[in-house]
Design a protein around this motif. Structure first.
Motif, PDB file in Angstrom:
ATOM      1  N   PHE A 102       0.833  -1.208   0.000  1.00 13.18           N
ATOM      2  CA  PHE A 102       0.000   0.000   0.000  1.00 13.18           C
ATOM      3  C   PHE A 102       0.866   1.256   0.000  1.00 13.18           C
ATOM      4  O   PHE A 102       0.711   2.152  -0.837  1.00 13.18           O
ATOM      5  CB  PHE A 102      -0.914  -0.029   1.230  1.00 13.18           C
ATOM      6  CG  PHE A 102      -2.018   0.983   1.210  1.00 13.18           C
ATOM      7  CD1 PHE A 102      -3.246   0.681   0.646  1.00 13.18           C
ATOM      8  CD2 PHE A 102      -1.848   2.236   1.782  1.00 13.18           C
ATOM      9  CE1 PHE A 102      -4.282   1.606   0.643  1.00 13.18           C
ATOM     10  CE2 PHE A 102      -2.869   3.170   1.773  1.00 13.18           C
ATOM     11  CZ  PHE A 102      -4.089   2.856   1.209  1.00 13.18           C
ATOM     12  N   VAL A 103       1.805   1.324   0.927  1.00 11.87           N
ATOM     13  CA  VAL A 103       2.623   2.533   1.070  1.00 11.87           C
ATOM     14  C   VAL A 103       3.617   2.680  -0.086  1.00 11.87           C
ATOM     15  O   VAL A 103       3.872   3.797  -0.567  1.00 11.87           O
ATOM     16  CB  VAL A 103       3.349   2.524   2.435  1.00 11.87           C
ATOM     17  CG1 VAL A 103       4.315   3.696   2.534  1.00 11.87           C
ATOM     18  CG2 VAL A 103       2.330   2.592   3.569  1.00 11.87           C
ATOM     19  N   ASP A 104       4.162   1.561  -0.556  1.00 16.73           N
ATOM     20  CA  ASP A 104       5.089   1.632  -1.693  1.00 16.73           C
ATOM     21  C   ASP A 104       4.407   2.236  -2.919  1.00 16.73           C
ATOM     22  O   ASP A 104       5.008   3.053  -3.634  1.00 16.73           O
ATOM     23  CB  ASP A 104       5.637   0.243  -2.029  1.00 16.73           C
ATOM     24  CG  ASP A 104       6.676  -0.233  -1.025  1.00 16.73           C
ATOM     25  OD1 ASP A 104       7.101   0.575  -0.176  1.00 16.73           O
ATOM     26  OD2 ASP A 104       7.051  -1.421  -1.079  1.00 16.73           O
TER      27      ASP A 104
ATOM     28  N   MET B 185       3.361   9.523  -5.721  1.00 18.52           N
ATOM     29  CA  MET B 185       3.774  10.870  -5.306  1.00 18.52           C
ATOM     30  C   MET B 185       5.144  11.244  -5.851  1.00 18.52           C
ATOM     31  O   MET B 185       5.409  12.420  -6.106  1.00 18.52           O
ATOM     32  CB  MET B 185       3.749  10.961  -3.783  1.00 18.52           C
ATOM     33  CG  MET B 185       2.335  10.921  -3.207  1.00 18.52           C
ATOM     34  SD  MET B 185       2.260  11.223  -1.423  1.00 18.52           S
ATOM     35  CE  MET B 185       2.955   9.683  -0.809  1.00 18.52           C
ATOM     36  N   THR B 186       5.990  10.245  -6.061  1.00 16.56           N
ATOM     37  CA  THR B 186       7.298  10.513  -6.670  1.00 16.56           C
ATOM     38  C   THR B 186       7.134  10.887  -8.134  1.00 16.56           C
ATOM     39  O   THR B 186       7.803  11.791  -8.646  1.00 16.56           O
ATOM     40  CB  THR B 186       8.220   9.290  -6.541  1.00 16.56           C
ATOM     41  OG1 THR B 186       8.430   9.003  -5.154  1.00 16.56           O
ATOM     42  CG2 THR B 186       9.566   9.542  -7.211  1.00 16.56           C
TER      43      THR B 186
ATOM     44  N   ARG C 248      -7.561  10.658  -3.767  1.00 15.13           N
ATOM     45  CA  ARG C 248      -8.109   9.522  -4.515  1.00 15.13           C
ATOM     46  C   ARG C 248      -7.117   8.989  -5.536  1.00 15.13           C
ATOM     47  O   ARG C 248      -7.066   7.790  -5.812  1.00 15.13           O
ATOM     48  CB  ARG C 248      -9.412   9.932  -5.212  1.00 15.13           C
ATOM     49  CG  ARG C 248     -10.532  10.311  -4.260  1.00 15.13           C
ATOM     50  CD  ARG C 248     -11.671  10.996  -4.975  1.00 15.13           C
ATOM     51  NE  ARG C 248     -11.235  12.263  -5.576  1.00 15.13           N
ATOM     52  CZ  ARG C 248     -12.055  13.108  -6.217  1.00 15.13           C
ATOM     53  NH1 ARG C 248     -13.334  12.811  -6.330  1.00 15.13           N
ATOM     54  NH2 ARG C 248     -11.594  14.232  -6.732  1.00 15.13           N
ATOM     55  N   LYS C 249      -6.306   9.887  -6.096  1.00 19.16           N
ATOM     56  CA  LYS C 249      -5.338   9.477  -7.116  1.00 19.16           C
ATOM     57  C   LYS C 249      -4.080   8.880  -6.491  1.00 19.16           C
ATOM     58  O   LYS C 249      -3.253   8.321  -7.198  1.00 19.16           O
ATOM     59  CB  LYS C 249      -4.988  10.675  -8.006  1.00 19.16           C
ATOM     60  CG  LYS C 249      -6.186  11.138  -8.841  1.00 19.16           C
ATOM     61  CD  LYS C 249      -5.823  12.288  -9.752  1.00 19.16           C
ATOM     62  CE  LYS C 249      -7.033  12.717 -10.581  1.00 19.16           C
ATOM     63  NZ  LYS C 249      -6.718  13.868 -11.477  1.00 19.16           N
ATOM     64  N   ILE C 250      -3.961   9.002  -5.185  1.00 20.35           N
ATOM     65  CA  ILE C 250      -2.845   8.389  -4.460  1.00 20.35           C
ATOM     66  C   ILE C 250      -3.294   7.081  -3.805  1.00 20.35           C
ATOM     67  O   ILE C 250      -2.644   6.046  -3.928  1.00 20.35           O
ATOM     68  CB  ILE C 250      -2.300   9.355  -3.387  1.00 20.35           C
ATOM     69  CG1 ILE C 250      -1.770  10.629  -4.053  1.00 20.35           C
ATOM     70  CG2 ILE C 250      -1.209   8.676  -2.550  1.00 20.35           C
ATOM     71  CD1 ILE C 250      -1.450  11.747  -3.080  1.00 20.35           C
ATOM     72  N   LEU C 251      -4.440   7.143  -3.125  1.00 15.43           N
ATOM     73  CA  LEU C 251      -4.928   5.973  -2.392  1.00 15.43           C
ATOM     74  C   LEU C 251      -5.589   4.945  -3.304  1.00 15.43           C
ATOM     75  O   LEU C 251      -5.591   3.752  -2.985  1.00 15.43           O
ATOM     76  CB  LEU C 251      -5.912   6.418  -1.312  1.00 15.43           C
ATOM     77  CG  LEU C 251      -5.338   7.350  -0.240  1.00 15.43           C
ATOM     78  CD1 LEU C 251      -6.421   7.750   0.752  1.00 15.43           C
ATOM     79  CD2 LEU C 251      -4.179   6.702   0.482  1.00 15.43           C
ATOM     80  N   GLY C 252      -6.135   5.379  -4.434  1.00 15.77           N
ATOM     81  CA  GLY C 252      -6.752   4.430  -5.369  1.00 15.77           C
ATOM     82  C   GLY C 252      -5.746   3.409  -5.893  1.00 15.77           C
ATOM     83  O   GLY C 252      -5.967   2.198  -5.801  1.00 15.77           O
ATOM     84  N   PRO C 253      -4.617   3.862  -6.446  1.00 13.51           N
ATOM     85  CA  PRO C 253      -3.595   2.906  -6.891  1.00 13.51           C
ATOM     86  C   PRO C 253      -3.049   2.058  -5.738  1.00 13.51           C
ATOM     87  O   PRO C 253      -2.719   0.881  -5.927  1.00 13.51           O
ATOM     88  CB  PRO C 253      -2.504   3.812  -7.474  1.00 13.51           C
ATOM     89  CG  PRO C 253      -3.228   5.038  -7.909  1.00 13.51           C
ATOM     90  CD  PRO C 253      -4.298   5.242  -6.883  1.00 13.51           C
ATOM     91  N   ALA C 254      -2.935   2.647  -4.541  1.00 14.04           N
ATOM     92  CA  ALA C 254      -2.469   1.884  -3.384  1.00 14.04           C
ATOM     93  C   ALA C 254      -3.449   0.765  -3.047  1.00 14.04           C
ATOM     94  O   ALA C 254      -3.050  -0.352  -2.705  1.00 14.04           O
ATOM     95  CB  ALA C 254      -2.292   2.811  -2.180  1.00 14.04           C
ATOM     96  N   ARG C 255      -4.722   1.056  -3.160  1.00 14.61           N
ATOM     97  CA  ARG C 255      -5.746   0.033  -2.933  1.00 14.61           C
ATOM     98  C   ARG C 255      -5.599  -1.107  -3.927  1.00 14.61           C
ATOM     99  O   ARG C 255      -5.697  -2.283  -3.555  1.00 14.61           O
ATOM    100  CB  ARG C 255      -7.137   0.671  -3.041  1.00 14.61           C
ATOM    101  CG  ARG C 255      -8.304  -0.297  -2.859  1.00 14.61           C
ATOM    102  CD  ARG C 255      -9.624   0.453  -2.925  1.00 14.61           C
ATOM    103  NE  ARG C 255      -9.756   1.195  -4.170  1.00 14.61           N
ATOM    104  CZ  ARG C 255     -10.618   2.210  -4.354  1.00 14.61           C
ATOM    105  NH1 ARG C 255     -11.400   2.604  -3.378  1.00 14.61           N
ATOM    106  NH2 ARG C 255     -10.686   2.827  -5.519  1.00 14.61           N
ATOM    107  N   GLU C 256      -5.345  -0.780  -5.191  1.00 16.87           N
ATOM    108  CA  GLU C 256      -5.178  -1.828  -6.204  1.00 16.87           C
ATOM    109  C   GLU C 256      -3.937  -2.673  -5.934  1.00 16.87           C
ATOM    110  O   GLU C 256      -3.941  -3.886  -6.164  1.00 16.87           O
ATOM    111  CB  GLU C 256      -5.104  -1.192  -7.595  1.00 16.87           C
ATOM    112  CG  GLU C 256      -6.401  -0.548  -8.042  1.00 16.87           C
ATOM    113  CD  GLU C 256      -7.578  -1.497  -7.895  1.00 16.87           C
ATOM    114  OE1 GLU C 256      -7.502  -2.633  -8.408  1.00 16.87           O
ATOM    115  OE2 GLU C 256      -8.573  -1.109  -7.244  1.00 16.87           O
TER     116      GLU C 256
END
Length: 284
Positions: free
Chosen positions: A239-241, A247-248, A257-265
């Motif tokens: 998730f954090v990676d 963000m990098t 949503r554009k940060i946590l959405g990919p983390a969720r996937e």
């Protein structure tokens, strides 16, 4: 589908020779990831919340999110308290709607651990809530619980037999060489000890600290009686990676949503891999 007790899932797992994944949830996205992965794999699943997660998200939010997730998918879902350390904490979770609880009395002497666990079983069983307990001390850190390497010790098979007979607990977490958190090297599991414990107790066994344990070792543990495998650290890492990657790539991004959405996937992908490893895919 309403939440089900962990004991129901583990009885079927024990009979079928597979394990059910128990995945820790700390926020909405991880709850969604667990549900999506279980549905995609047609697998039973355990969502579990530690005392730290409950403190962070709030017991009402955790319970509500798990209940909604269970209602929205077709596979059986349990909501489990991970490492409850007091009777009061366990009762709070039962009243909130958890379908399963763990009472971790491993810091106590055997007699006191038995006494505490029996108290929890007596309160939980009449309301259809299953109980997991722990014998032996699993090293590492799990939120507010820290067991140093010097204080960790393996489960004694004969004590496990007495403990299960006295408490009539539904599942037993055993210490056989795993640890909570990140491993500094490859863990070496004591399979001979696990086999002995499994021969002396007739209930499902639980493997904590399973993130970072090689797949072949997980499969062997399942063959020897482990029916519930806990995963937390690997989910956090995935998730954090992915958050860091997003963000990098775009330091100016401010839409959560554009940060946590990919983390969720990323969490969905990781959890699906674990479900297949545990042999529970297609077992719903």
């Amino acid at each position: 589908m309403s939440l089900v007790p962990v004991s129901t899932l583990l009885r079927e797992a024990k009979a079928g020779g597979y394990a059910v994944g128990a995945f820790n949830c700390n926020n909405m996205e991880i709850v969604q990831a667990i549900a999506a992965a279980a549905e995609a794999e047609n697998a039973p699943v355990i969502m579990q919340a530690s005392q730290g997660a409950i403190k962070y998200a709030g017991i009402e939010y955790i319970t509500a999110m798990a209940r909604v997730a269970a209602e929205m998918i077709s596979v059986p879902v349990a909501l489990h308290l991970d490492h409850g350390t007091s009777f009061a904490q366990v009762m709070r979770c039962i009243r909130a709607g958890f379908s399963s609880v763990m009472i971790d009395g491993s810091k106590h002497a055997l007699a006191d651990n038995i006494k505490l666990t029996k108290q929890v079983v007596a309160a939980a069983r009449p309301v259809g809530v299953s109980v997991e307990a722990e014998l032996g001390k699993i090293g590492g850190t799990e939120d507010d619980i820290h067991v140093s390497e010097a204080d960790a010790f393996f489960t004694d098979p004969d004590e496990a037999r007495v403990f299960v007979q006295e408490t009539e607990v539904d599942a037993l977490a055993v210490a056989i060489g795993t640890a909570h958190g990140r491993y500094k090297g490859e863990p070496k599991l004591d399979f001979a000890r696990l086999e002995k414990i499994s021969s002396l107790v007739d209930i499902p066994l639980v493997l904590h600290g399973s993130s970072g344990v090689p797949g072949d070792a997980i499969r062997e543990a399942i063959r020897l009686g482990v029916c519930k495998v806990n995963i937390d650290t690997n989910i956090r890492e995935a998730f954090v990676d992915r958050c860091r990657e997003v963000m990098t790539a775009d330091p100016d991004e401010i839409d959560p949503r554009k940060i946590l959405g990919p983390a969720r996937e990323a969490a969905v992908e990781l959890i699906r891999e674990k479900i297949r490893l545990f042999g529970s895919s297609g077992k719903a």
